[in-house]
Design a protein around this motif. Sequence first.
Motif, PDB file in Angstrom:
ATOM      1  N   VAL A 209       0.836  -1.204   0.000  1.00  0.00           N
ATOM      2  CA  VAL A 209       0.000   0.000   0.000  1.00  0.00           C
ATOM      3  C   VAL A 209       0.869   1.251   0.000  1.00  0.00           C
ATOM      4  CG1 VAL A 209      -1.661   1.317   1.358  1.00  0.00           C
ATOM      5  CG2 VAL A 209      -1.989  -1.145   1.047  1.00  0.00           C
ATOM      6  N   ARG A 210       1.946   1.194   0.769  1.00  0.00           N
ATOM      7  CA  ARG A 210       2.857   2.341   0.806  1.00  0.00           C
ATOM      8  C   ARG A 210       3.447   2.624  -0.572  1.00  0.00           C
ATOM      9  NH1 ARG A 210       5.284   4.903   5.260  1.00  0.00           N
ATOM     10  NH2 ARG A 210       6.993   6.248   4.620  1.00  0.00           N
ATOM     11  N   LEU A 211       3.748   1.544  -1.284  1.00  0.00           N
ATOM     12  CA  LEU A 211       4.289   1.713  -2.633  1.00  0.00           C
ATOM     13  C   LEU A 211       3.264   2.402  -3.545  1.00  0.00           C
ATOM     14  CD1 LEU A 211       6.600   1.115  -4.661  1.00  0.00           C
ATOM     15  CD2 LEU A 211       5.452  -1.059  -5.156  1.00  0.00           C
ATOM     16  N   VAL A 212       2.014   1.916  -3.518  1.00  0.00           N
ATOM     17  CA  VAL A 212       0.983   2.508  -4.387  1.00  0.00           C
ATOM     18  C   VAL A 212       0.751   3.976  -4.038  1.00  0.00           C
ATOM     19  CG1 VAL A 212      -1.487   2.425  -4.930  1.00  0.00           C
ATOM     20  CG2 VAL A 212      -0.146   0.334  -4.954  1.00  0.00           C
ATOM     21  N   ARG A 213       0.916   4.308  -2.772  1.00  0.00           N
ATOM     22  CA  ARG A 213       0.690   5.698  -2.346  1.00  0.00           C
ATOM     23  C   ARG A 213       1.855   6.624  -2.659  1.00  0.00           C
ATOM     24  NH1 ARG A 213      -1.698   4.564   3.725  1.00  0.00           N
ATOM     25  NH2 ARG A 213      -3.782   3.896   3.084  1.00  0.00           N
ATOM     26  N   HIS A 214       3.021   6.063  -2.996  1.00  0.00           N
ATOM     27  CA  HIS A 214       4.211   6.913  -3.132  1.00  0.00           C
ATOM     28  C   HIS A 214       4.064   7.867  -4.329  1.00  0.00           C
ATOM     29  CE1 HIS A 214       8.354   8.223  -3.564  1.00  0.00           C
ATOM     30  NE2 HIS A 214       8.547   7.783  -2.331  1.00  0.00           N
ATOM     31  N   PRO A 215       4.395   9.153  -4.132  1.00  0.00           N
ATOM     32  CA  PRO A 215       4.202  10.133  -5.215  1.00  0.00           C
ATOM     33  C   PRO A 215       4.960   9.806  -6.499  1.00  0.00           C
ATOM     34  CG  PRO A 215       4.889  11.222  -3.149  1.00  0.00           C
ATOM     35  CD  PRO A 215       4.874   9.755  -2.882  1.00  0.00           C
ATOM     36  N   ALA A 216       6.081   9.081  -6.405  1.00  0.00           N
ATOM     37  CA  ALA A 216       6.859   8.788  -7.618  1.00  0.00           C
ATOM     38  C   ALA A 216       6.201   7.724  -8.487  1.00  0.00           C
ATOM     39  CB  ALA A 216       8.273   8.333  -7.236  1.00  0.00           C
ATOM     40  N   ILE A 217       5.270   6.964  -7.925  1.00  0.00           N
ATOM     41  CA  ILE A 217       4.641   5.868  -8.679  1.00  0.00           C
ATOM     42  C   ILE A 217       3.545   6.429  -9.585  1.00  0.00           C
ATOM     43  CG2 ILE A 217       3.242   3.761  -8.446  1.00  0.00           C
ATOM     44  CD1 ILE A 217       6.234   3.392  -7.767  1.00  0.00           C
ATOM     45  N   ALA A 218       3.544   5.980 -10.846  1.00  0.00           N
ATOM     46  CA  ALA A 218       2.627   6.549 -11.843  1.00  0.00           C
ATOM     47  C   ALA A 218       1.564   5.565 -12.309  1.00  0.00           C
ATOM     48  CB  ALA A 218       3.425   7.054 -13.045  1.00  0.00           C
ATOM     49  N   ALA A 219       1.703   4.292 -11.986  1.00  0.00           N
ATOM     50  CA  ALA A 219       0.714   3.288 -12.404  1.00  0.00           C
ATOM     51  C   ALA A 219       0.912   2.042 -11.559  1.00  0.00           C
ATOM     52  CB  ALA A 219       0.863   2.943 -13.887  1.00  0.00           C
ATOM     53  N   GLY A 220      -0.143   1.242 -11.464  1.00  0.00           N
ATOM     54  CA  GLY A 220      -0.053  -0.040 -10.772  1.00  0.00           C
ATOM     55  C   GLY A 220      -0.421  -1.168 -11.719  1.00  0.00           C
ATOM     56  N   ALA A 221       0.209  -2.333 -11.504  1.00  0.00           N
ATOM     57  CA  ALA A 221      -0.142  -3.537 -12.274  1.00  0.00           C
ATOM     58  C   ALA A 221      -0.197  -4.686 -11.281  1.00  0.00           C
ATOM     59  CB  ALA A 221       0.889  -3.806 -13.358  1.00  0.00           C
ATOM     60  N   PHE A 222      -1.235  -5.491 -11.369  1.00  0.00           N
ATOM     61  CA  PHE A 222      -1.524  -6.469 -10.323  1.00  0.00           C
ATOM     62  C   PHE A 222      -2.142  -7.700 -10.955  1.00  0.00           C
ATOM     63  CE2 PHE A 222      -4.744  -8.362  -7.596  1.00  0.00           C
ATOM     64  CZ  PHE A 222      -4.141  -8.467  -6.347  1.00  0.00           C
ATOM     65  N   THR A 223      -1.739  -8.869 -10.476  1.00  0.00           N
ATOM     66  CA  THR A 223      -2.441 -10.110 -10.821  1.00  0.00           C
ATOM     67  C   THR A 223      -2.696 -10.835  -9.521  1.00  0.00           C
ATOM     68  OG1 THR A 223      -1.250 -10.245 -12.917  1.00  0.00           O
ATOM     69  CG2 THR A 223      -2.371 -12.236 -12.160  1.00  0.00           C
ATOM     70  N   GLY A 224      -3.962 -11.133  -9.235  1.00  0.00           N
ATOM     71  CA  GLY A 224      -4.270 -11.799  -7.972  1.00  0.00           C
ATOM     72  C   GLY A 224      -5.759 -11.798  -7.699  1.00  0.00           C
ATOM     73  N   SER A 225      -6.102 -11.802  -6.419  1.00  0.00           N
ATOM     74  CA  SER A 225      -7.502 -11.951  -6.036  1.00  0.00           C
ATOM     75  C   SER A 225      -8.291 -10.666  -6.251  1.00  0.00           C
ATOM     76  CB  SER A 225      -7.592 -12.330  -4.554  1.00  0.00           C
ATOM     77  OG  SER A 225      -7.199 -11.232  -3.760  1.00  0.00           O
ATOM     78  N   THR A 226      -9.601 -10.827  -6.410  1.00  0.00           N
ATOM     79  CA  THR A 226     -10.475  -9.663  -6.564  1.00  0.00           C
ATOM     80  C   THR A 226     -10.391  -8.786  -5.318  1.00  0.00           C
ATOM     81  OG1 THR A 226     -11.961 -10.922  -7.987  1.00  0.00           O
ATOM     82  CG2 THR A 226     -12.866  -8.948  -6.959  1.00  0.00           C
ATOM     83  N   ARG A 227     -10.361  -9.416  -4.151  1.00  0.00           N
ATOM     84  CA  ARG A 227     -10.327  -8.611  -2.928  1.00  0.00           C
ATOM     85  C   ARG A 227      -9.044  -7.787  -2.829  1.00  0.00           C
ATOM     86  NH1 ARG A 227     -10.958 -11.075   3.087  1.00  0.00           N
ATOM     87  NH2 ARG A 227      -8.698 -11.094   2.844  1.00  0.00           N
ATOM     88  N   GLY A 228      -7.912  -8.448  -3.046  1.00  0.00           N
ATOM     89  CA  GLY A 228      -6.639  -7.740  -2.961  1.00  0.00           C
ATOM     90  C   GLY A 228      -6.515  -6.663  -4.023  1.00  0.00           C
ATOM     91  N   GLY A 229      -6.932  -6.986  -5.228  1.00  0.00           N
ATOM     92  CA  GLY A 229      -6.831  -6.024  -6.324  1.00  0.00           C
ATOM     93  C   GLY A 229      -7.742  -4.830  -6.120  1.00  0.00           C
ATOM     94  N   ALA A 230      -8.966  -5.093  -5.645  1.00  0.00           N
ATOM     95  CA  ALA A 230      -9.909  -3.995  -5.435  1.00  0.00           C
ATOM     96  C   ALA A 230      -9.399  -3.051  -4.345  1.00  0.00           C
ATOM     97  CB  ALA A 230     -11.284  -4.546  -5.068  1.00  0.00           C
ATOM     98  N   ALA A 231      -8.771  -3.618  -3.305  1.00  0.00           N
ATOM     99  CA  ALA A 231      -8.253  -2.784  -2.212  1.00  0.00           C
ATOM    100  C   ALA A 231      -7.126  -1.883  -2.725  1.00  0.00           C
ATOM    101  CB  ALA A 231      -7.761  -3.665  -1.072  1.00  0.00           C
ATOM    102  N   LEU A 232      -6.236  -2.430  -3.538  1.00  0.00           N
ATOM    103  CA  LEU A 232      -5.137  -1.619  -4.065  1.00  0.00           C
ATOM    104  C   LEU A 232      -5.651  -0.599  -5.080  1.00  0.00           C
ATOM    105  CD1 LEU A 232      -2.344  -4.328  -4.396  1.00  0.00           C
ATOM    106  CD2 LEU A 232      -2.328  -2.344  -2.866  1.00  0.00           C
ATOM    107  N   GLN A 233      -6.649  -0.994  -5.860  1.00  0.00           N
ATOM    108  CA  GLN A 233      -7.234  -0.034  -6.800  1.00  0.00           C
ATOM    109  C   GLN A 233      -7.824   1.163  -6.048  1.00  0.00           C
ATOM    110  OE1 GLN A 233     -10.867  -1.004  -8.871  1.00  0.00           O
ATOM    111  NE2 GLN A 233     -10.247   0.188 -10.645  1.00  0.00           N
ATOM    112  N   ALA A 234      -8.491   0.865  -4.928  1.00  0.00           N
ATOM    113  CA  ALA A 234      -9.064   1.954  -4.128  1.00  0.00           C
ATOM    114  C   ALA A 234      -7.964   2.886  -3.635  1.00  0.00           C
ATOM    115  CB  ALA A 234      -9.858   1.370  -2.957  1.00  0.00           C
TER     116      ALA A 234
END
Lengths: 490, 490
Positions: A209-234
Amino acid sequence: MKTLQSFRARTGEALGAPLPATTPEQVDAAATAAGDAFAAWAASSGEQRATLLRGLAAALESDREGLVALADDETALGPVRLNGELDRTAFQLRRFADMAERGVAFAFTDDPAVPGAPPVGHPAMVRQCVPLGPVAMFSASNFPFAFSVLGGDTASALAAGCPVVVKAHSGHLHLSNRVFGLVQQVLAAQGLPAGLVGLIQGGGADVGVRLVRHPAIAAGAFTGSTRGGAALQAEASARPRPIPFYGELGSINPVVALPALLATKGAELAATLAGSIALGCGQFCTSPGVIVLIKGAESEAFVAQLHTALAAQNPHAMLTPGMRQAFDAGVEHLVHAGAQPLLREAGNAEAPRPFLAQVEAADFIAKDALREEVFGPSSVIVWADSVAQVLQVLHAVGGSLTVTLWGAETDSTDTRALVRGAMAIAGRVLFAGVPTGVAVTAAQQHGGPWPSSTQPMTTSVGDAAIDRFLRPVALQDAPVWLLAQQGRPV
Amino acid sequence: MKTLQSFRARTGEALGAPLPATTPEQVDAAATAAGDAFAAWAASSGEQRATLLRGLAAALESDREGLVALADDETALGPVRLNGELDRTAFQLRRFADMAERGVAFAFTDDPAVPGAPPVGHPAMVRQCVPLGPVAMFSASNFPFAFSVLGGDTASALAAGCPVVVKAHSGHLHLSNRVFGLVQQVLAAQGLPAGLVGLIQGGGADVGVRLVRHPAIAAGAFTGSTRGGAALQAEASARPRPIPFYGELGSINPVVALPALLATKGAELAATLAGSIALGCGQFCTSPGVIVLIKGAESEAFVAQLHTALAAQNPHAMLTPGMRQAFDAGVEHLVHAGAQPLLREAGNAEAPRPFLAQVEAADFIAKDALREEVFGPSSVIVWADSVAQVLQVLHAVGGSLTVTLWGAETDSTDTRALVRGAMAIAGRVLFAGVPTGVAVTAAQQHGGPWPSSTQPMTTSVGDAAIDRFLRPVALQDAPVWLLAQQGRPV
């Protein structure tokens, strides 16, 4: 210091020494290093990108024996599958290398000026692309090579001109670190910054989560469960500056088998389907979890054939003890919701037995719980009265990576309706074979409507995967020197 | 019953009788009707779509005089601009008609089978697209034709095969209803269902938010404020089944003018820029809100020229009293944050006077409040010490629909750095002219990084706008009859 322990998938024993979890400061450092590496990599030529991607493919192959043995210890997927997956991963890296060299990331639309007043007249325009920036990449459990450190997300992001920070999957930590070591050797040998590809590991909000929140990050890519993916998308959407998040989530992959084909090829199709359900212990996002049949003698005979073929399968150990437990819980959940078991045996602590059940289409449509993905060798037969009810079943599924339609060889009102119904809910529609196995090709589409993926207009496999990490820019009245770049970075 | 009142923009007087606000039940009915119309429209031919779009263009033109007069009453944008905007809107409808007829929505990738084992060998694949489904379209205040009922979002969605439910903008309610009446006449004349295009109106969660939440809606399209767009995007993401939301939001559109060019063409550029700042009373998403200059005599002379040219402008009334008040508040906010006014006059209750101020680059970079969009004829000069500081200014802006670079005709380290810096934050980079005016062309990109749009990989103007409403599907081992469709709907 938090530590992480890897386990042997076949026995549950600890494997190797504990590894340190990445600290919040180290997460920030990896994101910052990727950010620092971005400008130069965005300006790199297609040839430079191709050289890196080919170097990574060669590095994987050079350590094949050790990597496959380690992957097998951590995942129990077996050397045949793992060698094949390593081949596929190297192939994919080289395919994106070829695309980079051909300048796919630098494709441009030349739209010359048209004289006169608007709306007909317009200035000279060129449309080309720029890379988005550093990508946070979340590895999957079930493909320790092809959807992990050097998998398709990393390959396509690097080809697009984006640095990558990989979140290692807890199911194959030692393998991830060994592959990452190879990556670092290749980067050093090619004089590229170490931060161009980073690796972090550990659970909880302090890492991913810290990684997704970091200002330098410009996009996310994920393969896994709907629950985990939806949480990171949020998380990606809730940033002060939201970023695109490409999540390839769960899917139940309906197979529709029409009676006329079953009458002639039932036994062969049953064997093929049973193999697909049990393949890799059912641990594929494209595993066929639902089989839709129209009531009648052909379909009943097919179920008997499938039962026999599936009972003869011997799935190997699952990836982790947690997944093994989740499989039993998922099966129990289906049965509790009303699925009537046809094949249900105990299995052992590591490897489950295949599960087959049946439900009436009306119940399947009415109850969400019957439509939930069970990760593992499980499939549910859905009995429909008619083609019209098959269409209702597909509509109830809502979104899936794949739909398989067996028996649509002849053009008819029914087959047209089924093709429309399948295309409406899936990213890929198969008319032969089984959905497990996703070819790395130009036309591939691995991503369907929610909940199978977060951005169904994109794919995580195949050539179009690179588009996820590029953004168009129009240049209006560009000077001659800039046009001479022909879409290449300035 | 809730009612809505339209006003004359020039005087603030009530215009016409109150209109009924759409009830929640009527919102649901519009979404359901669009859902009911979807299957047939998704299966329509390119020729059918082209016929509808051309019919809509002709209907607009047939009622030109009445529509322009009504639009002028409600928006004060003036007959010259409004006639031009109607032309553009009809042009855009016909351009998407041509695209539909050429089969752009049915483009496909043929990826023949390759014999052999994977990863090299693969089955026959075809990649084509399907329309997403009914689109919730939110009209903008500032383009009562081109970003409203029959604007680019509606045209591209219909061309893609998607029904549309339009949320009318409160700033031109009577015009929206009159255009909608034309739409209904065309639909009826062509034997198409009334629900293929719906209209709803009213404020609050009962109307727009309810539409975005409706299960039949498959995508959102929006042009307006960052706050409004972000709120609707959050709703789209929070649905049980999230949908893509294409928001074209606010933008401050920096203009970078280099000293060498100002030395030779300063007076001409000042006149052009002043016209762009005041055009349409500054009510464009692409209005140049920031002018970045490098300190020196040329730049100082240019500011004097710009001051004179801007003081001679006489902006017309703003679209609504609320916008007029927001302009004053925005100017006050800038001054309070430290912008030093160069031109600040009172204006009247409907029409503001142009506002020009200056700040040091270091302050602009340090203070968010100096980088906020002021909707209206306002621009802030940012004084930079060097090209390096100009780049820091662009980086601080973060995301913009456009960046304009004047003086980049010669290839140099500086111009390359500026081009890179501009492309990194903008969807469109201009090297001549002004950012107001967005050509409807093949290469156009109207959508930049956050906060200028929610999905910077897409555009709301130009040919690629249709891509927002299409989703790829791969067909694996498709039967001969299906391949013969060549990407057309089955």
